[in-house]
Design an enzyme around this catalytic site. Structure first.
Site, PDB file in Angstrom:
ATOM      1  N   LYS A  95     -82.309 -11.581 -96.379  1.00  0.00           N
ATOM      2  CA  LYS A  95     -82.711 -11.262 -97.746  1.00  0.00           C
ATOM      3  C   LYS A  95     -82.097 -12.287 -98.714  1.00  0.00           C
ATOM      4  CE  LYS A  95     -78.472  -9.967 -98.542  1.00  0.00           C
ATOM      5  NZ  LYS A  95     -77.630 -10.713 -99.499  1.00  0.00           N
ATOM      6  N   ARG A 163     -72.403 -21.120-103.948  1.00  0.00           N
ATOM      7  CA  ARG A 163     -73.798 -20.663-103.888  1.00  0.00           C
ATOM      8  C   ARG A 163     -74.069 -19.483-104.814  1.00  0.00           C
ATOM      9  NH1 ARG A 163     -75.090 -16.162-100.979  1.00  0.00           N
ATOM     10  NH2 ARG A 163     -73.492 -15.191 -99.683  1.00  0.00           N
TER      11      ARG A 163
END
Length: 317
Positions: A95, A163
Site C-alpha cells: 500500500k 521518504r
C-alpha cells in the site's frame, strides 16, 4: 495442488517482515531482486531464498516465478505493477497500491486483459477479525451503523530527505498511514462515501504532515479520519452503531475487538493472530488465484484510492 513461486521486488523494511514471517504450504519464496546484486544476495542469504538478481528485469524474466510481491517506494508502484503484469505474473503490491485512481484503473484493466490477479497488501482487508466482525454486523445485532473514528498518528523525525517527507518519493501521511485509516473506515461503511470536508497542514517540503477528513455516504453513515506525522496517537478505531460500539486497538493488524452495548454489557471478539498478518495477505492471494474466493479487496482498494484522490483535490482548493 499447485505450489506457487514468489519473487520480491524491493528489499526495504516491509520486505524483511514479509520474508521473515513467510510460512505457507502452497507457496515458497524463490527469488528476490534489487538494483544492486550484493543487496539482493545478502537478503536471499538471510532468509534462505535460493535465487537473487541484481535487476528487477531479470527477476521478471524468470519463468519459474508465478507471483511478484512489490515493496518499492509508493511512487514506483505503478510502473512495477505494469511490468510484472506484462511479464505474466500475478501481483501483490504494498500500500498505497498506486498514486491515484487513474493508475489503478489502468493496472486493473491490464490484469483483467492478462487474466492475472492484482491485489494490494492491505492488512485490514485480510485479517480474520474483520471478516468475523462483518458476519456479526450482518446479523443486525448492533443495529444500523452511524459513525466511525479512524485516527492514526505517528511521529517521524522531521528530515526533508527521508521518504516520509520527500515529495520525490511520494512522501506525506496520506499515502503512508492514511491508507490504513481510510481502509478501516471503508471496510465498515456499507457503501462508498464521498469526502465532505478535508483540511491539511503541510510540512515544509509541501507534503501533507497532518489532516482531518469527514466522509459521508448516502445512508448518512459518517467517518472521521485524522492523520499526523508529527504527533503520536493511539491507533484505536471506533465503530458506532445504534445498539453498540466497537473499539479496535492497533487496528491495522488487530486480532481482537471489544463491543460495548447500550445496556452496559460487553463482549470481546477474537479471531486470527496479529503475528500472521502478512501471511493472511499471502494466503488470500493464493485463494483468489485458485478460485476459492473472489478478489473483493481490490474493489475496496479502488474505493480507498478514489477517496485519497478526493482528499488531495480538497487540499488544492
Amino acid at each position: 495442488m499447485k505450489k506457487y513461486n514468489w519473487g520480491i521486488i524491493g528489499l526495504g523494511e516491509i520486505a524483511h517482515q514479509f520474508a521473515s514471517g513467510f510460512e505457507q504450504e502452497q507457496s515458497q519464496l524463490t527469488a528476490v531482486a534489487s538494483r544492486t546484486k550484493d543487496k539482493a544476495q545478502a537478503f536471499a542469504e538471510a532468509y534462505n531464498i535460493p535465487t537473487f538478481y541484481g535487476s528487477y528485469e531479470a527477476l521478471l524474466a524468470d519463468e519459474t516465478i508465478d507471483i511478484i510481491y512489490i515493496a518499492v517506494p509508493n511512487k514506483q508502484h505503478h510502473s512495477h505493477i505494469m511490468q510484472a503484469l506484462n511479464a505474466g505474473k500475478h501481483v501483490l503490491c504494498e500500500k498505497a497500491i498506486t498514486m491515484n485512481s487513474a493508475e489503478l484503473i489502468e493496472a486493473m484493466a491490464l490484469a483483467e486483459e492478462k487474466q492475472l490477479i492484482l491485489a494490494e497488501a492491505m492488512t485490514i482487508f485480510n485479517m480474520p477479525l474483520y471478516n468475523e466482525l462483518r458476519h456479526i454486523i450482518d446479523t443486525g445485532k448492533f443495529g444500523k451503523l452511524k459513525m466511525i473514528q479512524a485516527p492514526f498518528g505517528s511521529y517521524k523525525e522531521p528530515d526533508p530527505k527521508n521518504r516520509f517527507f520527500n515529495p520525490d518519493l511520494a512522501g506525506g501521511a496520506l499515502l503512508d498511514i492514511g491508507t490504513y485509516a481510510v481502509s478501516f473506515a471503508r471496510w465498515f461503511l456499507t457503501e462508498q462515501p464521498s469526502v465532505k470536508a478535508s483540511v491539511m497542514e503541510p510540512f515544509s517540503t509541501g507534503v501533507d504532515e497532518q489532516s482531518v477528513t469527514i466522509l459521508q455516504n448516502e445512508k448518512n453513515e459518517m467517518a472521521a479520519v485524522t492523520l499526523s506525522f508529527q504527533s503520536k496517537a493511539p491507533k484505536v478505531g471506533i465503530v458506532s452503531f445504534e445498539n453498540a460500539y466497537i473499539t479496535i486497538t492497533d487496528y491495522p493488524r488487530a486480532d481482537q475487538a471489544h463491543v460495548y452495548f447500550n445496556d452496559g454489557t460487553t463482549e470481546t471478539v477474537i479471531s486470527g493472530s496479529t503475528d500472521q498478518a502478512l501471511n493472511y495477505e499471502i494466503q488470500t492471494m493464493i485463494d483468489v488465484i485458485d478460485g476459492r474466493t473472489t478478489n473483493r479487496s481490490l474493489f475496496m482498494t479502488r474505493d480507498v484510492i478514489d477517496l485519497l484522490d478526493q482528499m488531495q483535490q480538497e487540499w488544492k482548493k
